[in-house]
Design a protein around this motif. Structure first.
Motif, PDB file in Angstrom:
ATOM      1  N   GLU A  86       0.870  -1.166   0.000  1.00 39.90           N
ATOM      2  CA  GLU A  86       0.000   0.000   0.000  1.00 39.90           C
ATOM      3  C   GLU A  86       0.904   1.212   0.000  1.00 39.90           C
ATOM      4  N   SER A  87       0.500   2.248  -0.717  1.00 41.05           N
ATOM      5  CA  SER A  87       1.319   3.447  -0.797  1.00 41.05           C
ATOM      6  C   SER A  87       0.750   4.542   0.098  1.00 41.05           C
ATOM      7  N   ASP A  88       1.634   5.180   0.829  1.00 40.07           N
ATOM      8  CA  ASP A  88       1.292   6.354   1.623  1.00 40.07           C
ATOM      9  C   ASP A  88       2.236   7.453   1.167  1.00 40.07           C
ATOM     10  N   GLY A  89       1.958   8.011   0.002  1.00 40.13           N
ATOM     11  CA  GLY A  89       2.876   8.967  -0.610  1.00 40.13           C
ATOM     12  C   GLY A  89       4.081   8.232  -1.148  1.00 40.13           C
ATOM     13  N   ARG A 104       8.930  -1.917   4.966  1.00 44.53           N
ATOM     14  CA  ARG A 104       8.743  -0.494   4.657  1.00 44.53           C
ATOM     15  C   ARG A 104       9.821  -0.097   3.653  1.00 44.53           C
ATOM     16  N   THR A 106      11.153   3.043   0.885  1.00 46.58           N
ATOM     17  CA  THR A 106      11.117   4.376   0.272  1.00 46.58           C
ATOM     18  C   THR A 106      12.201   4.396  -0.800  1.00 46.58           C
TER      19      THR A 106
END
Length: 128
Positions: A86-89, A104, A106
């Motif tokens: 799922e993407s959160d930004g 996690r 990035t």
């Protein structure tokens, strides 16, 4: 036979060129495209209840194709494959994340604290 050898050489050259072209720069985020390849370096470990592998200078190769991610570890650590996020930004968290199954990602960092089947435990704290 010479034609087969030339064709085989051409095929390998094309595969190498295409893998080089889809490799991502350190600024690319895995959330930004359907294809991503990035190498995160740092602490990696794995335990299966019988043996432990730990390396302060290991790596995890992250490969994304479509919606699925594969985490290919150094040091003979088993891979984690087919993980969805799922993407959160710019931050990606694996779907169904819990305290014992968290990945996690990035553009610049990778953290893994993932347990499976009661004994298999992967950890990583890496950067690009």
């Amino acid at each position: 036979m010479k034609v087969k050898g030339k064709m085989l050489g051409l095929l390998f050259a094309m595969l190498f060129a295409s893998s080089w072209m889809i490799s991502c720069s350190d600024d690319d985020s895995p959330a930004d495209s359907d294809v991503f390849v990035g190498r995160y370096e740092g602490f990696v470990s794995y335990s299966n209840g019988e043996s432990n592998t730990t390396d302060e200078n290991g790596y995890v190769q992250v490969v994304k194709v479509g919606e699925h991610y594969n985490f290919l570890f150094s040091n003979g650590i088993p891979d984690l494959t087919g993980v969805q996020f799922e993407s959160d930004g710019e931050v990606l968290i694996n779907i169904g994340a819990t305290e014992t199954q968290l990945i996690r990602v990035t553009a610049n960092s990778l953290q893994i604290a993932y347990a499976e089947n009661g004994n298999d435990v992967w950890t990583a704290n890496c950067t690009r």
